[in-house]
Scaffold this motif. Structure first.
Motif, PDB file in Angstrom:
ATOM      1  N   PRO A  78       0.845  -1.193   0.000  1.00  0.00           N
ATOM      2  CA  PRO A  78       0.000   0.000   0.000  1.00  0.00           C
ATOM      3  C   PRO A  78       0.884   1.248   0.000  1.00  0.00           C
ATOM      4  CG  PRO A  78       0.002  -1.063   2.142  1.00  0.00           C
ATOM      5  CD  PRO A  78       0.764  -1.946   1.231  1.00  0.00           C
ATOM      6  N   PRO A  79       0.366   2.357  -0.524  1.00  0.00           N
ATOM      7  CA  PRO A  79       1.222   3.534  -0.700  1.00  0.00           C
ATOM      8  C   PRO A  79       1.885   4.033   0.582  1.00  0.00           C
ATOM      9  CG  PRO A  79      -1.070   3.991  -1.312  1.00  0.00           C
ATOM     10  CD  PRO A  79      -0.962   2.546  -1.097  1.00  0.00           C
ATOM     11  N   HIS A  80       1.231   3.823   1.746  1.00  0.00           N
ATOM     12  CA  HIS A  80       1.854   4.362   2.965  1.00  0.00           C
ATOM     13  C   HIS A  80       3.100   3.576   3.355  1.00  0.00           C
ATOM     14  CE1 HIS A  80      -1.011   1.349   4.627  1.00  0.00           C
ATOM     15  NE2 HIS A  80       0.019   1.083   5.400  1.00  0.00           N
ATOM     16  N   ARG A  81       3.311   2.409   2.734  1.00  0.00           N
ATOM     17  CA  ARG A  81       4.522   1.638   3.068  1.00  0.00           C
ATOM     18  C   ARG A  81       5.684   2.005   2.164  1.00  0.00           C
ATOM     19  NH1 ARG A  81       2.876  -4.444   3.763  1.00  0.00           N
ATOM     20  NH2 ARG A  81       1.149  -4.244   5.217  1.00  0.00           N
ATOM     21  N   ILE A  82       5.455   2.834   1.162  1.00  0.00           N
ATOM     22  CA  ILE A  82       6.549   3.252   0.286  1.00  0.00           C
ATOM     23  C   ILE A  82       7.065   4.592   0.789  1.00  0.00           C
ATOM     24  CG2 ILE A  82       7.187   3.821  -2.091  1.00  0.00           C
ATOM     25  CD1 ILE A  82       4.784   2.087  -2.976  1.00  0.00           C
ATOM     26  N   LEU A  83       8.308   4.578   1.233  1.00  0.00           N
ATOM     27  CA  LEU A  83       8.876   5.783   1.836  1.00  0.00           C
ATOM     28  C   LEU A  83      10.224   6.096   1.201  1.00  0.00           C
ATOM     29  CD1 LEU A  83       8.408   5.353   5.693  1.00  0.00           C
ATOM     30  CD2 LEU A  83       7.254   6.970   4.192  1.00  0.00           C
ATOM     31  N   ALA A  84      10.563   7.372   1.178  1.00  0.00           N
ATOM     32  CA  ALA A  84      11.929   7.733   0.827  1.00  0.00           C
ATOM     33  C   ALA A  84      12.811   7.421   2.036  1.00  0.00           C
ATOM     34  CB  ALA A  84      12.003   9.212   0.488  1.00  0.00           C
ATOM     35  N   LEU A  85      14.104   7.247   1.818  1.00  0.00           N
ATOM     36  CA  LEU A  85      15.014   6.904   2.914  1.00  0.00           C
ATOM     37  C   LEU A  85      14.945   7.952   4.018  1.00  0.00           C
ATOM     38  CD1 LEU A  85      16.673   4.412   3.035  1.00  0.00           C
ATOM     39  CD2 LEU A  85      18.671   5.738   2.363  1.00  0.00           C
TER      40      LEU A  85
ATOM     41  N   ARG B 553      -7.391   1.110 -10.369  1.00  0.00           N
ATOM     42  CA  ARG B 553      -6.567  -0.087 -10.145  1.00  0.00           C
ATOM     43  C   ARG B 553      -5.267   0.002 -10.939  1.00  0.00           C
ATOM     44  NH1 ARG B 553     -11.472  -2.821 -11.469  1.00  0.00           N
ATOM     45  NH2 ARG B 553     -10.434  -3.613 -13.329  1.00  0.00           N
ATOM     46  N   ILE B 554      -5.372   0.491 -12.180  1.00  0.00           N
ATOM     47  CA  ILE B 554      -4.166   0.576 -13.017  1.00  0.00           C
ATOM     48  C   ILE B 554      -3.145   1.502 -12.384  1.00  0.00           C
ATOM     49  CG2 ILE B 554      -3.296   1.434 -15.237  1.00  0.00           C
ATOM     50  CD1 ILE B 554      -6.063   0.488 -16.417  1.00  0.00           C
ATOM     51  N   VAL B 555      -3.600   2.681 -11.953  1.00  0.00           N
ATOM     52  CA  VAL B 555      -2.656   3.652 -11.392  1.00  0.00           C
ATOM     53  C   VAL B 555      -2.022   3.090 -10.117  1.00  0.00           C
ATOM     54  CG1 VAL B 555      -2.431   5.949 -10.381  1.00  0.00           C
ATOM     55  CG2 VAL B 555      -3.768   5.633 -12.461  1.00  0.00           C
ATOM     56  N   SER B 556      -2.830   2.433  -9.276  1.00  0.00           N
ATOM     57  CA  SER B 556      -2.261   1.862  -8.045  1.00  0.00           C
ATOM     58  C   SER B 556      -1.166   0.860  -8.377  1.00  0.00           C
ATOM     59  CB  SER B 556      -3.335   1.130  -7.241  1.00  0.00           C
ATOM     60  OG  SER B 556      -4.362   2.009  -6.915  1.00  0.00           O
ATOM     61  N   ARG B 557      -1.332   0.137  -9.479  1.00  0.00           N
ATOM     62  CA  ARG B 557      -0.334  -0.891  -9.817  1.00  0.00           C
ATOM     63  C   ARG B 557       0.883  -0.319 -10.506  1.00  0.00           C
ATOM     64  NH1 ARG B 557      -2.801  -6.400 -12.264  1.00  0.00           N
ATOM     65  NH2 ARG B 557      -0.602  -6.901 -12.466  1.00  0.00           N
ATOM     66  N   ILE B 558       0.671   0.650 -11.402  1.00  0.00           N
ATOM     67  CA  ILE B 558       1.814   1.078 -12.210  1.00  0.00           C
ATOM     68  C   ILE B 558       2.629   2.188 -11.567  1.00  0.00           C
ATOM     69  CG2 ILE B 558       0.676   0.372 -14.348  1.00  0.00           C
ATOM     70  CD1 ILE B 558       0.246   3.287 -15.018  1.00  0.00           C
ATOM     71  N   ALA B 559       2.009   2.969 -10.670  1.00  0.00           N
ATOM     72  CA  ALA B 559       2.752   4.102 -10.094  1.00  0.00           C
ATOM     73  C   ALA B 559       4.031   3.650  -9.386  1.00  0.00           C
ATOM     74  CB  ALA B 559       1.854   4.920  -9.172  1.00  0.00           C
ATOM     75  N   PRO B 560       3.982   2.571  -8.540  1.00  0.00           N
ATOM     76  CA  PRO B 560       5.242   2.132  -7.925  1.00  0.00           C
ATOM     77  C   PRO B 560       6.259   1.655  -8.963  1.00  0.00           C
ATOM     78  CG  PRO B 560       3.354   1.156  -6.799  1.00  0.00           C
ATOM     79  CD  PRO B 560       2.836   1.796  -8.047  1.00  0.00           C
ATOM     80  N   LEU B 561       5.791   1.048 -10.063  1.00  0.00           N
ATOM     81  CA  LEU B 561       6.720   0.579 -11.094  1.00  0.00           C
ATOM     82  C   LEU B 561       7.375   1.752 -11.803  1.00  0.00           C
ATOM     83  CD1 LEU B 561       4.540  -2.176 -12.798  1.00  0.00           C
ATOM     84  CD2 LEU B 561       6.399  -2.515 -11.195  1.00  0.00           C
ATOM     85  N   LEU B 562       6.646   2.859 -11.908  1.00  0.00           N
ATOM     86  CA  LEU B 562       7.160   4.013 -12.641  1.00  0.00           C
ATOM     87  C   LEU B 562       7.869   4.992 -11.708  1.00  0.00           C
ATOM     88  CD1 LEU B 562       4.058   4.509 -14.946  1.00  0.00           C
ATOM     89  CD2 LEU B 562       6.317   3.712 -15.641  1.00  0.00           C
ATOM     90  N   ALA B 563       8.110   4.532 -10.468  1.00  0.00           N
ATOM     91  CA  ALA B 563       8.846   5.347  -9.493  1.00  0.00           C
ATOM     92  C   ALA B 563       8.176   6.686  -9.242  1.00  0.00           C
ATOM     93  CB  ALA B 563      10.288   5.540  -9.933  1.00  0.00           C
ATOM     94  N   VAL B 564       6.851   6.653  -9.135  1.00  0.00           N
ATOM     95  CA  VAL B 564       6.132   7.855  -8.721  1.00  0.00           C
ATOM     96  C   VAL B 564       5.933   7.734  -7.210  1.00  0.00           C
ATOM     97  CG1 VAL B 564       3.983   9.155  -8.923  1.00  0.00           C
ATOM     98  CG2 VAL B 564       4.970   8.075 -10.938  1.00  0.00           C
ATOM     99  N   ALA B 565       6.489   8.690  -6.457  1.00  0.00           N
ATOM    100  CA  ALA B 565       6.418   8.597  -5.007  1.00  0.00           C
ATOM    101  C   ALA B 565       4.996   8.900  -4.547  1.00  0.00           C
ATOM    102  CB  ALA B 565       7.396   9.574  -4.377  1.00  0.00           C
TER     103      ALA B 565
END
Lengths: 147, 595
Positions: A78-85, B553-565
């Protein structure tokens, strides 16, 4: 004197002829080796290409997804688990671990303390090579079990 | 014969040059014979000189080879001909194609085909049994019959995998032989089939990238140099996977999706469903080979209000505080333009977009005028065939006469058919600050100068970002939200044109989105062709219920792959960038219908 000169000439002629033949054969041998090497390079390259294609085929996303869904309990983070260092909380110096009480967390910059070897040193080593056929039998047994 | 020979000493050795030449003459010859001897002598000298010269040349050549050119090894390319002649390896005929991360999309491999010489097979029954055990698809009885025959050659199986080849070798059956052939393989299967395309049996590209870059892929000097596309196979898979789910869920006949870098124009993923296996394109059923993203042109419906609003704001016909009266449907000639989500009141600019008001969009376009709208659409690239690296590109369809009624319908996405690719390029320009970037399927190197053309004021783009975000937070596209990635976009549900007018039941539900909306990096488009409502959607098949959730759903899946914080939608930075101007208290600038 002339006789000696002649003998030397004949000897030199023989030596040169021998040397030339040696050289010619050596060159031929090296050429063969070169061809063999080039051939094996080409073969290896081709094998690498085949393996790359096979690897790509085996790691294609839909196949990986099917395997992961079947065998692993992983889910997308989930997005809250992705953090910058820089977003990580500061490292605590002590922590309470259940059953262990309060433990202190060593300074990561301190020199490493001597550690126990991961495997006991006094494990008995095999005294002789396994009998011929034992490994094959083992494989077979595994295969049987697997069936 | 009159020869006088004096022998000073008996010598048991042959004549030496010394005997013939200087010093004391050993042989004394006289008369005509003497002259003959002299001639012979001079001939010997000449011959000796010639031999000496020859040896000098040889010596020189030897020294040249040993001293000056020694150490230069023959390079593999120089010996390649030699190797090829021995039949152990032949060079590939076509360069590989890889994705933006170097993952293989297409590659030429040598594959072995298995043949047999029945006359040399000792035990046909055993051979047939062994081979059918390895290849269950072969018929044992039939194979046995063939192997018993008197022929000298028969194919058993074409294009074996290396593993199969090894297994056949392990069988150790005499009389079998392998024949090496080249084959174009697509390890990703149908995943990127429309973008990559395919080749015919002669390894000639006949669709997609394979056709467009056919000369480059066959260029003998660049066979080892893979062609790198802008496609990211992981994103491609996520897009295809989620679209397939939606198509299945809503029993749709097809779908299409596009992910594009809003700044560089690189197409990161491009999916058209149903798709086909590029290894056997002949087996594709129906319109599976049709690329809905580049070749299909559609009336995109309400997503086009994005361009109508951008046009209104950019030309200054209306400001963010303005609005239009949408209380009554417009009646023009025999048509009535009404709203799908009627509010029956005056609507502000954000509300027009949020509630997708056809009436207000039509009025705004009329204010801009037909000529202004046409010029604007031309500038946005909607009226010309886009340029992208596949041969399957569709030309837009627009009306010959562009009057008030056409102006009105085009404002809400009817009457002008464009490809989803063109829509994507336009949306990218709307969100990226107003630059129209040509789309590409080939990876742009980092730092490469992207050719771009300014089509909108940066302020217009900033306002459009706010409006697009509003649709997802409080409008028709709330299901498109992807937590942490600040999605913005616009729904579009168009009735497909059929025989005798528009079909109420055949919808094209689409959603154009961009994320993260405060500084957009990617444009995402999802299109679902003829979705049917389900119980979960209360029978609705409109974009807000079908395409919008797919986008989420697509954005939730691809954003981490595309390095969008990921970022909190309420973070100050985001709020500041996407804040809408507070509606003016009291009487807003009311603009009533202009006719």
């Amino acid at each position: 004197m002339k006789r000696a000169l002649t003998a030397a000439g004949v000897f030199a002629l023989g030596a040169v002829a021998y040397g030339m033949y040696q050289l010619a054969y050596e060159v031929k041998r090296l050429e063969d080796e070169l061809i063999a090497l080039n051939r094996s390079i080409a073969q290896e390259r081709e094998a690498v290409e085949v393996m790359k294609a096979e690897w790509t085929y085996l790691t294609r996303p839909d196949r990986l997804q099917a395997r992961v869904n079947r065998h692993l309990s992983l889910a997308p983070p989930p997005p809250h688990r992705i953090l910058a260092l820089s977003g990580l909380p500061p490292r605590p110096e002590e922590a309470v671990v259940e059953g262990w009480g309060v433990i202190s967390i060593p300074d990561p910059n301190a020199p490493p303390a001597p550690q126990a070897k991961p495997f006991p040193e006094n494990l008995p080593l095999p005294v002789a090579d396994p009998p011929v056929g034992a490994l094959a039998a083992m494989d077979l047994a595994t295969a049987e079990r697997g069936r | 014969m009159n020869i006088l020979i004096r022998r000073p000493r008996q010598r048991a050795r042959p004549c030496t040059p010394a005997d013939l030449g200087g010093g004391q003459p050993l042989v004394q010859i006289e008369g005509t014979v003497r002259a003959a001897i002299e001639t012979g002598r001079s001939r010997i000298v000449i011959a000796g000189a010639l031999f000496g010269l020859c040896f000098l040349v040889l010596g020189g050549r030897l020294a040249d080879l040993m001293l000056f050119r020694g150490g230069i090894e023959p390079t593999p390319t120089r010996t390649a001909g030699l190797v090829a002649a021995t039949g152990s390896a032949s060079p590939v005929e076509r360069a590989p194609i890889v994705d933006r991360n170097g993952v293989l999309l297409a590659v030429n491999l040598r594959s072995a085909s298995l043949s047999a010489d029945p006359r040399r097979i000792i035990d046909p029954a055993e051979a047939a049994t062994k081979l059918t055990r390895l290849f269950p698809e072969l018929n044992r009885a039939e194979l046995h019959q063939k192997l018993m025959s008197d022929r000298g050659f028969l194919w058993i199986k074409r294009n074996l995998t290396p593993g199969d080849q090894k297994s056949v070798n392990a069988l150790g059956i005499p009389g079998l032989a392998f024949h090496v052939e080249q084959k174009r393989l697509y390890p990703q299967g149908s995943l990127a089939a429309h973008a990559v395309g395919y080749t015919d049996i002669d390894s000639k590209g006949i669709a997609g990238i394979e056709q467009y870059f056919d000369d480059r892929l066959r260029d003998p000097g660049r066979l080892q140099d893979p062609l790198q596309l802008s496609i990211d196979i992981r994103v491609q898979h996520a897009l295809r996977d989620e679209l397939s789910k939606s198509i299945e869920q809503f029993s749709a006949i097809g779908g299409a999706g596009l992910v594009m870098d809003a700044r560089s124009g690189e197409i990161v993923a491009m999916v058209s469903l149903p798709d086909f296996d590029p290894l056997s394109p002949g087996g594709a059923v129906g319109d599976a080979k049709f690329n809905r993203i580049t070749l299909g042109v559609y009336e995109m419906g309400s997503t086009f209000k994005t361009f109508a609003l951008a046009m209104g704001l950019d030309t200054g016909v209306i400001g963010m505080n303005g609005g239009y009266d949408a209380s009554h449907p417009i009646r023009i000639s025999r048509f009535t333009i009404s709203d799908d989500h009627p509010k029956n009141r005056w609507l502000s600019v954000p509300e027009i977009y949020q509630y997708s008001s056809n009436i207000a969009a039509a009025k705004m376009a009329v204010d801009v005028g037909a000529a202004g709208q046409k010029a604007f659409m031309e500038r946005m690239g909607m009226l010309r065939k886009p340029v992208v690296e596949v041969p399957e590109v569709g030309s837009p369809l627009f009306p010959k006469r562009w009057n008030t009624i056409e102006t009105m319908t085009i404002a809400f996405g009817h009457g002008l058919s464009v490809s989803p690719l063109q829509t994507g390029v336009g949306i990218a320009a709307v969100v990226n600050g107003g630059l129209l970037v040509p789309p590409t399927l080939v990876k742009r190197e980092a730092g490469a100068v992207v050719p771009a053309e300014r089509v909108l004021k940066p302020q217009t783009s900033a306002n459009m970002r706010r409006l697009m975000r509003l649709v997802v937070t409080d409008g028709t596209g709330t299901k498109a939200e992807a937590n942490g990635y600040v999605v913005g976009g616009k729904t579009g549900t168009a009735e497909k044109a059929g025989v005798g007018g528009y079909q109420k039941k055949a919808l094209l539900s689409s959603f154009v989105a961009a994320f993260p909306m405060h500084e957009p990096r990617y444009v995402v488009i999802a299109i679902i062709d003829e979705p049917k409502g389900t119980k979960e959607t209360h029978g609705f098949a409109t974009a807000g219920w079908t395409a919008a959730p797919a986008i989420g759903r697509i954005v939730s899946r691809i954003a981490p792959l595309l390095a969008v914080a990921p970022i909190d939608a309420n973070a100050p930075k985001v709020r500041e960038a996407l804040m809408l101007p507070a509606p003016a208290v009291g009487a807003p600038e009311r603009k009533l219908a202009s006719f």
